[in-house]
Design a protein around this motif. Structure first.
Motif, PDB file in Angstrom:
ATOM      1  N   ASN A  39       0.743  -1.177   0.149  1.00 45.62           N
ATOM      2  CA  ASN A  39      -0.012  -0.036  -0.060  1.00 45.62           C
ATOM      3  C   ASN A  39       0.792   1.197  -0.037  1.00 45.62           C
ATOM      4  OD1 ASN A  39       1.065  -0.191   2.625  1.00 45.62           O
ATOM      5  ND2 ASN A  39      -0.966  -0.027   3.690  1.00 45.62           N
ATOM      6  N   GLU A  40       2.187   1.070  -0.212  1.00 42.54           N
ATOM      7  CA  GLU A  40       3.005   2.312  -0.324  1.00 42.54           C
ATOM      8  C   GLU A  40       2.846   3.250  -1.451  1.00 42.54           C
ATOM      9  OE1 GLU A  40       7.197   2.355   0.078  1.00 42.54           O
ATOM     10  OE2 GLU A  40       7.116   0.627   1.707  1.00 42.54           O
ATOM     11  N   LYS A  41       3.022   4.678  -1.132  1.00 43.42           N
ATOM     12  CA  LYS A  41       2.495   5.690  -2.188  1.00 43.42           C
ATOM     13  C   LYS A  41       3.268   5.371  -3.305  1.00 43.42           C
ATOM     14  CE  LYS A  41       2.351  10.553  -2.105  1.00 43.42           C
ATOM     15  NZ  LYS A  41       2.679  11.724  -1.247  1.00 43.42           N
ATOM     16  N   GLN A  42       4.605   5.044  -3.256  1.00 39.86           N
ATOM     17  CA  GLN A  42       5.601   5.197  -4.662  1.00 39.86           C
ATOM     18  C   GLN A  42       4.959   4.025  -5.563  1.00 39.86           C
ATOM     19  OE1 GLN A  42       6.576   5.086  -1.473  1.00 39.86           O
ATOM     20  NE2 GLN A  42       8.489   6.371  -1.305  1.00 39.86           N
ATOM     21  N   LEU A  43       4.347   2.880  -5.042  1.00 40.27           N
ATOM     22  CA  LEU A  43       3.947   1.633  -5.617  1.00 40.27           C
ATOM     23  C   LEU A  43       2.531   2.011  -6.217  1.00 40.27           C
ATOM     24  CD1 LEU A  43       3.951  -1.340  -6.324  1.00 40.27           C
ATOM     25  CD2 LEU A  43       2.858  -1.757  -4.247  1.00 40.27           C
ATOM     26  N   ARG A  44       1.825   2.614  -5.522  1.00 37.05           N
ATOM     27  CA  ARG A  44       0.522   3.081  -6.130  1.00 37.05           C
ATOM     28  C   ARG A  44       0.759   4.438  -7.243  1.00 37.05           C
ATOM     29  NH1 ARG A  44      -0.695   4.020  -0.867  1.00 37.05           N
ATOM     30  NH2 ARG A  44      -1.194   6.151  -1.244  1.00 37.05           N
ATOM     31  N   ARG A  45       1.941   5.134  -6.979  1.00 40.90           N
ATOM     32  CA  ARG A  45       1.975   6.341  -7.944  1.00 40.90           C
ATOM     33  C   ARG A  45       2.448   5.509  -9.212  1.00 40.90           C
ATOM     34  NH1 ARG A  45       6.060   9.672  -5.695  1.00 40.90           N
ATOM     35  NH2 ARG A  45       4.478  10.675  -4.520  1.00 40.90           N
ATOM     36  N   ALA A  46       3.307   4.589  -9.049  1.00 44.64           N
ATOM     37  CA  ALA A  46       4.012   4.012 -10.582  1.00 44.64           C
ATOM     38  C   ALA A  46       2.907   3.086 -11.048  1.00 44.64           C
ATOM     39  CB  ALA A  46       5.144   3.296  -9.964  1.00 44.64           C
ATOM     40  N   GLY A  47       2.028   2.350 -10.431  1.00 43.87           N
ATOM     41  CA  GLY A  47       1.144   1.448 -10.571  1.00 43.87           C
ATOM     42  C   GLY A  47      -0.102   2.102 -11.269  1.00 43.87           C
ATOM     43  N   MET A  48      -0.327   3.429 -10.818  1.00 40.83           N
ATOM     44  CA  MET A  48      -1.247   4.277 -11.258  1.00 40.83           C
ATOM     45  C   MET A  48      -2.357   3.707 -11.061  1.00 40.83           C
ATOM     46  SD  MET A  48       0.508   5.838 -14.711  1.00 40.83           S
ATOM     47  CE  MET A  48      -0.989   6.680 -15.326  1.00 40.83           C
ATOM     48  N   ASP A  49      -3.645   3.626 -11.929  1.00 43.33           N
ATOM     49  CA  ASP A  49      -4.921   3.245 -11.875  1.00 43.33           C
ATOM     50  C   ASP A  49      -5.087   1.762 -12.027  1.00 43.33           C
ATOM     51  OD1 ASP A  49      -5.938   5.532 -10.629  1.00 43.33           O
ATOM     52  OD2 ASP A  49      -6.679   6.304 -12.313  1.00 43.33           O
ATOM     53  N   TYR A  50      -3.920   1.310 -12.587  1.00 43.89           N
ATOM     54  CA  TYR A  50      -3.850  -0.166 -13.117  1.00 43.89           C
ATOM     55  C   TYR A  50      -3.685  -1.258 -12.212  1.00 43.89           C
ATOM     56  CZ  TYR A  50      -2.892   2.527 -17.387  1.00 43.89           C
ATOM     57  OH  TYR A  50      -3.401   3.539 -18.370  1.00 43.89           O
ATOM     58  N   TRP A  51      -3.113  -0.744 -10.844  1.00 45.77           N
ATOM     59  CA  TRP A  51      -2.906  -1.861  -9.783  1.00 45.77           C
ATOM     60  C   TRP A  51      -4.221  -2.538  -9.674  1.00 45.77           C
ATOM     61  CZ3 TRP A  51       1.792  -3.445  -8.982  1.00 45.77           C
ATOM     62  CH2 TRP A  51       2.094  -4.297  -7.865  1.00 45.77           C
ATOM     63  N   LYS A  52      -5.467  -2.098  -9.511  1.00 45.47           N
ATOM     64  CA  LYS A  52      -6.468  -2.929  -9.220  1.00 45.47           C
ATOM     65  C   LYS A  52      -6.752  -3.759 -10.044  1.00 45.47           C
ATOM     66  CE  LYS A  52      -9.716   0.820 -10.920  1.00 45.47           C
ATOM     67  NZ  LYS A  52      -8.999   2.086 -11.029  1.00 45.47           N
ATOM     68  N   GLU A  53      -6.672  -3.751 -11.491  1.00 43.29           N
ATOM     69  CA  GLU A  53      -6.810  -4.637 -12.789  1.00 43.29           C
ATOM     70  C   GLU A  53      -5.832  -5.718 -12.499  1.00 43.29           C
ATOM     71  OE1 GLU A  53      -7.667  -2.526 -16.309  1.00 43.29           O
ATOM     72  OE2 GLU A  53      -8.412  -0.707 -14.919  1.00 43.29           O
ATOM     73  N   LEU A  54      -4.740  -5.388 -11.818  1.00 41.28           N
ATOM     74  CA  LEU A  54      -3.631  -6.418 -11.960  1.00 41.28           C
ATOM     75  C   LEU A  54      -3.855  -7.794 -11.373  1.00 41.28           C
ATOM     76  CD1 LEU A  54      -0.427  -6.959 -12.543  1.00 41.28           C
ATOM     77  CD2 LEU A  54       0.154  -5.918 -10.556  1.00 41.28           C
ATOM     78  N   ASP A  55      -3.490  -8.757 -12.147  1.00 39.66           N
ATOM     79  CA  ASP A  55      -3.387 -10.222 -11.531  1.00 39.66           C
ATOM     80  C   ASP A  55      -2.334 -10.572 -10.857  1.00 39.66           C
ATOM     81  OD1 ASP A  55      -3.771 -12.889 -11.140  1.00 39.66           O
ATOM     82  OD2 ASP A  55      -3.404 -13.715 -13.262  1.00 39.66           O
ATOM     83  N   VAL A  56      -2.336 -10.040  -9.464  1.00 38.41           N
ATOM     84  CA  VAL A  56      -0.840 -10.349  -8.651  1.00 38.41           C
ATOM     85  C   VAL A  56      -1.219 -11.326  -7.634  1.00 38.41           C
ATOM     86  CG1 VAL A  56      -1.726  -8.471  -7.287  1.00 38.41           C
ATOM     87  CG2 VAL A  56       0.438  -9.186  -7.522  1.00 38.41           C
ATOM     88  N   ALA A  57      -0.189 -11.921  -7.300  1.00 36.26           N
ATOM     89  CA  ALA A  57      -0.269 -12.986  -6.192  1.00 36.26           C
ATOM     90  C   ALA A  57       1.163 -12.656  -5.224  1.00 36.26           C
ATOM     91  CB  ALA A  57      -0.202 -14.242  -6.542  1.00 36.26           C
ATOM     92  N   VAL A  58       1.038 -12.891  -3.806  1.00 39.34           N
ATOM     93  CA  VAL A  58       2.282 -12.847  -3.075  1.00 39.34           C
ATOM     94  C   VAL A  58       2.632 -14.204  -2.495  1.00 39.34           C
ATOM     95  CG1 VAL A  58       3.138 -11.767  -1.295  1.00 39.34           C
ATOM     96  CG2 VAL A  58       2.011 -10.516  -2.698  1.00 39.34           C
ATOM     97  N   TYR A  59       3.678 -14.460  -2.417  1.00 38.03           N
ATOM     98  CA  TYR A  59       4.141 -15.798  -1.790  1.00 38.03           C
ATOM     99  C   TYR A  59       5.193 -15.300  -0.854  1.00 38.03           C
ATOM    100  CZ  TYR A  59       2.180 -17.418  -6.173  1.00 38.03           C
ATOM    101  OH  TYR A  59       1.160 -17.471  -7.216  1.00 38.03           O
ATOM    102  N   ILE A  60       5.069 -16.434   0.371  1.00 41.25           N
ATOM    103  CA  ILE A  60       6.106 -16.084   1.477  1.00 41.25           C
ATOM    104  C   ILE A  60       7.779 -16.310   1.021  1.00 41.25           C
ATOM    105  CG2 ILE A  60       4.406 -16.375   3.155  1.00 41.25           C
ATOM    106  CD1 ILE A  60       5.617 -19.229   3.625  1.00 41.25           C
TER     107      ILE A  60
END
Length: 109
Positions: A39-60
């Motif tokens: 949820n960092e600002k730099q990530l949101r800024r670079a991802g712009m409004d596209y991040w919510k459409e991204l197929d993303v998964a996080v693994y430990i």
């Protein structure tokens, strides 16, 4: 196609890659530890409004990734300075996984 970021450190790089993944219909797999919060600002800024459409998964960790994606074994191309081939010299299968390591150290041995 799948892009794997192994322990990414820079949120704006990850955001830019995520935005590109949305544009190309590519999924993004993030392997922890991450050098930032999702949820960092730099990530949101670079991802712009596209991040919510991204197929993303996080693994430990990498084992968690392989455990949840067994079909990836044998289909991962690692982007590294130690490679014997240049990325543009290869023909990639349709369901390919391309892995990038963290910015400061690359993919661990």
């Amino acid at each position: 196609m799948h892009v794997i970021l192994h322990q990414p450190e820079i949120p704006s790089n990850t955001g830019n890659i995520g935005r590109t993944c949305v544009a190309t219909g590519t999924s993004l797999d993030l392997i922890e530890p991450l050098g930032f919060q999702l949820n960092e600002k730099q990530l949101r800024r670079a991802g712009m409004d596209y991040w919510k459409e991204l197929d993303v998964a996080v693994y430990i960790d990498y084992a968690d990734f392989l455990g949840k994606n067994p079909e990836a074994a044998g289909h991962i191309y690692m982007a590294t300075t130690k490679a014997s081939h240049v990325y543009s010299e290869l023909s990639y299968p349709e369901d390919v996984y391309i892995m990038f390591g963290k910015e400061s150290a690359g993919i661990p041995e």
